[in-house]
Design a protein around this motif. Structure first.
Motif, PDB file in Angstrom:
ATOM      1  N   VAL A 117      -3.587   0.052   2.517  1.00  0.00           N
ATOM      2  CA  VAL A 117      -4.505  -0.937   2.422  1.00  0.00           C
ATOM      3  C   VAL A 117      -3.866  -2.104   2.099  1.00  0.00           C
ATOM      4  CG1 VAL A 117      -6.538  -1.641   0.825  1.00  0.00           C
ATOM      5  CG2 VAL A 117      -6.137   0.177   1.751  1.00  0.00           C
ATOM      6  N   LYS A 118      -4.342  -2.983   2.499  1.00  0.00           N
ATOM      7  CA  LYS A 118      -3.366  -4.529   2.167  1.00  0.00           C
ATOM      8  C   LYS A 118      -4.981  -5.681   1.598  1.00  0.00           C
ATOM      9  CE  LYS A 118       0.334  -3.698   3.032  1.00  0.00           C
ATOM     10  NZ  LYS A 118       2.035  -3.693   1.874  1.00  0.00           N
ATOM     11  N   GLY A 119      -5.500  -5.392   1.260  1.00  0.00           N
ATOM     12  CA  GLY A 119      -6.729  -6.497   1.546  1.00  0.00           C
ATOM     13  C   GLY A 119      -8.243  -5.363   1.112  1.00  0.00           C
ATOM     14  N   PRO A 120      -9.055  -6.397   0.377  1.00  0.00           N
ATOM     15  CA  PRO A 120     -10.379  -6.005   0.675  1.00  0.00           C
ATOM     16  C   PRO A 120     -10.894  -5.821   2.947  1.00  0.00           C
ATOM     17  CG  PRO A 120     -10.980  -8.255  -0.786  1.00  0.00           C
ATOM     18  CD  PRO A 120      -9.461  -7.809   0.252  1.00  0.00           C
ATOM     19  N   HIS A 121     -10.579  -6.796   3.285  1.00  0.00           N
ATOM     20  CA  HIS A 121     -10.383  -5.922   4.462  1.00  0.00           C
ATOM     21  C   HIS A 121      -9.622  -6.154   5.159  1.00  0.00           C
ATOM     22  CE1 HIS A 121     -14.362  -7.767   4.115  1.00  0.00           C
ATOM     23  NE2 HIS A 121     -14.230  -8.358   3.326  1.00  0.00           N
ATOM     24  N   GLU A 122      -7.999  -5.511   5.374  1.00  0.00           N
ATOM     25  CA  GLU A 122      -6.541  -5.485   5.500  1.00  0.00           C
ATOM     26  C   GLU A 122      -5.934  -4.610   5.617  1.00  0.00           C
ATOM     27  OE1 GLU A 122      -3.390  -8.538   6.403  1.00  0.00           O
ATOM     28  OE2 GLU A 122      -4.249  -8.966   4.382  1.00  0.00           O
ATOM     29  N   ILE A 123      -5.849  -3.392   6.905  1.00  0.00           N
ATOM     30  CA  ILE A 123      -5.564  -2.351   6.833  1.00  0.00           C
ATOM     31  C   ILE A 123      -4.138  -2.267   7.387  1.00  0.00           C
ATOM     32  CG2 ILE A 123      -5.147  -0.032   7.303  1.00  0.00           C
ATOM     33  CD1 ILE A 123      -8.178  -1.999   6.940  1.00  0.00           C
ATOM     34  N   LEU A 125      -0.622  -0.647   9.197  1.00  0.00           N
ATOM     35  CA  LEU A 125      -0.324   0.396   9.877  1.00  0.00           C
ATOM     36  C   LEU A 125       1.471   1.003  10.293  1.00  0.00           C
ATOM     37  CD1 LEU A 125      -2.743   0.120  13.426  1.00  0.00           C
ATOM     38  CD2 LEU A 125      -2.776   1.648  11.405  1.00  0.00           C
ATOM     39  N   ALA A 126       1.778   1.861  10.082  1.00  0.00           N
ATOM     40  CA  ALA A 126       2.978   2.322   9.986  1.00  0.00           C
ATOM     41  C   ALA A 126       3.920   1.525  11.118  1.00  0.00           C
ATOM     42  CB  ALA A 126       3.292   3.156  10.031  1.00  0.00           C
ATOM     43  N   SER A 127       2.890   1.702  12.100  1.00  0.00           N
ATOM     44  CA  SER A 127       3.696   0.540  13.253  1.00  0.00           C
ATOM     45  C   SER A 127       4.437  -0.654  13.279  1.00  0.00           C
ATOM     46  CB  SER A 127       2.724   0.764  14.767  1.00  0.00           C
ATOM     47  OG  SER A 127       1.491   0.158  14.827  1.00  0.00           O
ATOM     48  N   GLY A 128       3.233  -1.127  12.054  1.00  0.00           N
ATOM     49  CA  GLY A 128       3.551  -2.439  11.406  1.00  0.00           C
ATOM     50  C   GLY A 128       2.601  -3.607  11.987  1.00  0.00           C
ATOM     51  N   ARG A 129       1.479  -3.101  12.467  1.00  0.00           N
ATOM     52  CA  ARG A 129       0.506  -3.847  13.640  1.00  0.00           C
ATOM     53  C   ARG A 129      -0.447  -4.007  12.120  1.00  0.00           C
ATOM     54  NH1 ARG A 129      -4.779  -2.187  16.337  1.00  0.00           N
ATOM     55  NH2 ARG A 129      -3.737  -0.476  16.250  1.00  0.00           N
ATOM     56  N   THR A 130      -0.917  -4.964  12.093  1.00  0.00           N
ATOM     57  CA  THR A 130      -2.501  -5.370  11.196  1.00  0.00           C
ATOM     58  C   THR A 130      -3.411  -5.459  11.606  1.00  0.00           C
ATOM     59  OG1 THR A 130      -0.546  -6.499   9.327  1.00  0.00           O
ATOM     60  CG2 THR A 130      -3.229  -6.513   9.275  1.00  0.00           C
ATOM     61  N   VAL A 131      -4.325  -5.249  10.907  1.00  0.00           N
ATOM     62  CA  VAL A 131      -6.289  -5.031  11.545  1.00  0.00           C
ATOM     63  C   VAL A 131      -6.801  -5.009  10.573  1.00  0.00           C
ATOM     64  CG1 VAL A 131      -5.690  -3.213  13.455  1.00  0.00           C
ATOM     65  CG2 VAL A 131      -6.018  -2.491  10.888  1.00  0.00           C
ATOM     66  N   THR A 132      -7.943  -5.064  11.161  1.00  0.00           N
ATOM     67  CA  THR A 132      -9.270  -5.760   9.567  1.00  0.00           C
ATOM     68  C   THR A 132      -9.873  -4.933   9.871  1.00  0.00           C
ATOM     69  OG1 THR A 132      -9.529  -7.978  10.868  1.00  0.00           O
ATOM     70  CG2 THR A 132      -8.510  -8.479   9.423  1.00  0.00           C
ATOM     71  N   ALA A 133     -10.769  -4.919   8.554  1.00  0.00           N
ATOM     72  CA  ALA A 133     -12.423  -4.667   9.188  1.00  0.00           C
ATOM     73  C   ALA A 133     -13.506  -4.537   7.435  1.00  0.00           C
ATOM     74  CB  ALA A 133     -12.148  -3.168   8.832  1.00  0.00           C
ATOM     75  N   ASP A 269      -2.317   8.225  -3.818  1.00  0.00           N
ATOM     76  CA  ASP A 269      -0.968   7.158  -4.070  1.00  0.00           C
ATOM     77  C   ASP A 269      -0.182   6.840  -2.445  1.00  0.00           C
ATOM     78  OD1 ASP A 269      -0.215  10.059  -3.748  1.00  0.00           O
ATOM     79  OD2 ASP A 269       1.405   9.362  -3.851  1.00  0.00           O
ATOM     80  N   GLY A 270      -0.068   5.533  -2.846  1.00  0.00           N
ATOM     81  CA  GLY A 270       1.006   4.825  -1.391  1.00  0.00           C
ATOM     82  C   GLY A 270      -0.014   4.364  -0.190  1.00  0.00           C
ATOM     83  N   ILE A 271      -0.597   4.012  -0.679  1.00  0.00           N
ATOM     84  CA  ILE A 271      -1.702   3.859   0.521  1.00  0.00           C
ATOM     85  C   ILE A 271      -2.068   2.260  -0.269  1.00  0.00           C
ATOM     86  CG2 ILE A 271      -2.374   5.897   1.866  1.00  0.00           C
ATOM     87  CD1 ILE A 271      -4.941   5.640   0.034  1.00  0.00           C
ATOM     88  N   GLY A 272      -1.774   1.573  -1.248  1.00  0.00           N
ATOM     89  CA  GLY A 272      -2.173   0.657  -1.239  1.00  0.00           C
ATOM     90  C   GLY A 272      -3.032   0.413  -2.197  1.00  0.00           C
ATOM     91  N   LEU A 273      -4.405   1.030  -2.733  1.00  0.00           N
ATOM     92  CA  LEU A 273      -5.218   1.098  -3.816  1.00  0.00           C
ATOM     93  C   LEU A 273      -5.298   0.304  -4.662  1.00  0.00           C
ATOM     94  CD1 LEU A 273      -6.807   4.571  -2.778  1.00  0.00           C
ATOM     95  CD2 LEU A 273      -7.232   2.494  -1.477  1.00  0.00           C
ATOM     96  N   GLU A 274      -4.345   0.181  -5.853  1.00  0.00           N
ATOM     97  CA  GLU A 274      -4.292  -0.394  -6.528  1.00  0.00           C
ATOM     98  C   GLU A 274      -4.461  -1.144  -6.495  1.00  0.00           C
ATOM     99  OE1 GLU A 274      -2.953   2.388 -10.439  1.00  0.00           O
ATOM    100  OE2 GLU A 274      -1.728   2.843  -9.233  1.00  0.00           O
ATOM    101  N   GLU A 275      -2.833  -1.633  -5.491  1.00  0.00           N
ATOM    102  CA  GLU A 275      -2.390  -3.821  -5.287  1.00  0.00           C
ATOM    103  C   GLU A 275      -3.215  -4.129  -4.787  1.00  0.00           C
ATOM    104  OE1 GLU A 275       0.978  -1.037  -4.807  1.00  0.00           O
ATOM    105  OE2 GLU A 275      -0.957  -0.808  -4.672  1.00  0.00           O
ATOM    106  N   ALA A 276      -4.515  -3.671  -3.384  1.00  0.00           N
ATOM    107  CA  ALA A 276      -5.976  -4.177  -3.215  1.00  0.00           C
ATOM    108  C   ALA A 276      -7.193  -4.267  -4.641  1.00  0.00           C
ATOM    109  CB  ALA A 276      -6.515  -3.523  -2.501  1.00  0.00           C
ATOM    110  N   GLY A 277      -6.612  -4.077  -5.651  1.00  0.00           N
ATOM    111  CA  GLY A 277      -7.560  -4.094  -6.617  1.00  0.00           C
ATOM    112  C   GLY A 277      -8.835  -2.786  -6.809  1.00  0.00           C
TER     113      GLY A 277
END
Length: 448
Positions: A117-123, A125-133, A269-277
């Protein structure tokens, strides 16, 4: 309205994530689910399903012996661990394929890579791609805990049990919960020497005291040894590959395999939850409200990662409620009251509602009815093993508030009986029901 790649992006394709994803898709949402390991999650891949298959295999040890008393000329039989192991793993492969096909049939995109998770609507992926939801669902489950003691790396967890290259002759199992007692029964029936080492003074906390005491008694008669109040100090690996396990208050134990069954922690852990709030509690569990929403409005969580009730059927209910509420226009919440549970030990035990101790503390005046009996099959087989059924009743209302049992097929019997407890039926309703004879289940309507 902002435009997103997906209406729902689920991280984790276990029981809760799969249910939520396919139901949301059926409601018309565009859905993707990311899974870094295998579709199916803990229960299907490395938990209750393969473990139950091992339980079935273990039962043949006693069934083959009993068969002689029923007239069958059964020769002495040997057990081949590799055959059962490989057949179980093949069935896991079949189930993973079925779960994957189910997602595909419901038009859910399966992305087989790690997602963060990179933000409220952003993910990302390990391949380097970023998607939104529009909505993100966390359904990453839980992971076995390993004690922080020297040499712990020489032990394994329930994850690795299903892949053992050979059957260990001596097994030490750390813990006193359902996983520890289930694997103790399995390996004992397979012929291994089993010792349960527990840092506390009791097994199966939370279950009715009489029922768990009966399991302890039967397990000891079957040859399983117990070490209580024995925290680990260190584990040493010997030259021949075996282990020497040191504990406080007792002599060291040598074993060929050490299995840690000391609890499970939320896999957050390690999936960006705390960083995303996203708020986590002190155990790392994702904090959610009654509608499975986290502290970030667009991010939700279901299943073991929330550490509410770590049971597969509960995760499935949570996933269903989330999808129906958010995407289906049919808001509802999971009722966590009166959830049945079982331990597939040898013999199994099961319970629903309040234990005797809980009922006395909460209700004060209660009535306890029980039946302590030897099942008909055990009588002819020459086994002295006894079953115990308990019914806890609110004395003021005659309502059945708890049912607890240990004995053959206890979980199968309790599932139907749990409906009666959930419905709030009275002891008189059980008494008014005609017994189905001869059966073990009839004891439920004959309790005195």
């Amino acid at each position: 309205m902002p435009s997103y790649d997906y209406d729902l992006f689920t991280i984790g394709a276990g029981s809760g994530g799969v249910r939520a994803s396919r139901v949301a898709s059926a409601h018309g949402a565009k859905v993707a689910v990311a899974e870094e390991y295998r579709v199916g999650g803990t229960c299907v891949i490395r938990g209750c399903v393969p473990k139950k298959l091992l339980v079935y295999g273990a039962h043949f040890a006693e069934d083959l012996k009993d068969a002689r008393r029923f007239g069958w000329n059964v020769p002495d039989c040997s057990f081949d661990w590799s055959v059962l192991r490989d057949n179980v793993l093949a069935d896991v492969d079949r189930l993973e394929k079925a779960y994957t096909e189910t997602l595909g049939n419901h038009k859910v995109e399966v992305i087989r890579e790690r997602a963060v998770v990179k933000g409220p609507h952003e993910i990302a992926l390990a391949s380097g791609r970023t998607v939104t939801a529009g909505k993100i669902l966390i359904a990453t489950g839980a992971w076995p805990l390993i004690p922080d003691v020297p040499g712990a790396e020489h032990g394994i967890t329930s994850n690795e049990v299903f892949h053992l290259p050979e059957l260990p002759k001596r097994v030490v199992i750390a813990g006193g919960g359902y996983i520890a007692n289930e694997f103790a029964g399995i390996f004992n029936e397979f012929g291994s020497k089993v010792t349960i080492v527990n840092r506390s003074d009791a097994i199966l906390r939370g279950y009715d005291e009489q029922i768990r005491d009966r399991l302890l008694q039967i397990s000891m008669i079957k040859g399983i040894e117990f070490r209580f109040n024995a925290p680990f100090e260190k584990i040493e690996k010997l030259e021949d590959g075996s282990l020497r396990i040191f504990m406080q208050g007792c002599d060291p134990i040598e074993a060929d395999c050490l299995i840690f069954a000391t609890g499970r922690r939320p896999k957050s852990d390690g999936i960006g939850l705390e960083e995303a709030g996203v708020a986590l509690n002190e155990k790392g569990a994702v904090v959610v409200d009654e509608d499975n929403r986290t502290s970030v409005d667009s991010i939700y969580a279901v299943g073991d990662v929330t550490d509410r009730v770590q049971l597969t059927p509960v995760a499935i209910r949570e996933g269903q409620a989330f999808a129906d509420t958010v995407f289906g226009g049919k808001p509802h919440r999971v009722d966590y009251g009166c959830i049945p549970s079982a331990v597939f030990s040898h013999p199994p035990l099961a319970g629903v509602g309040m234990t005797e101790g809980q009922a006395r503390n909460k209700l004060g005046s209660i009535k306890v009815y029980q039946s302590d009996f030897r099942p008909m099959k055990n009588v002819l087989a020459g086994r002295n093993e006894r079953s115990l059924y308990k019914m806890i009743v609110d004395a003021a209302s005659d309502r059945v508030v708890g049912l607890h049992m240990i004995g053959p097929d206890a979980p199968e019997i309790l599932q139907a009986a749990a409906v009666a407890v959930k419905a709030g039926l009275t002891k008189q309703a059980f008494d008014d029901t005609v017994a189905l004879h001869p059966s073990m289940a009839e004891e439920l309507v004959l309790l005195k």
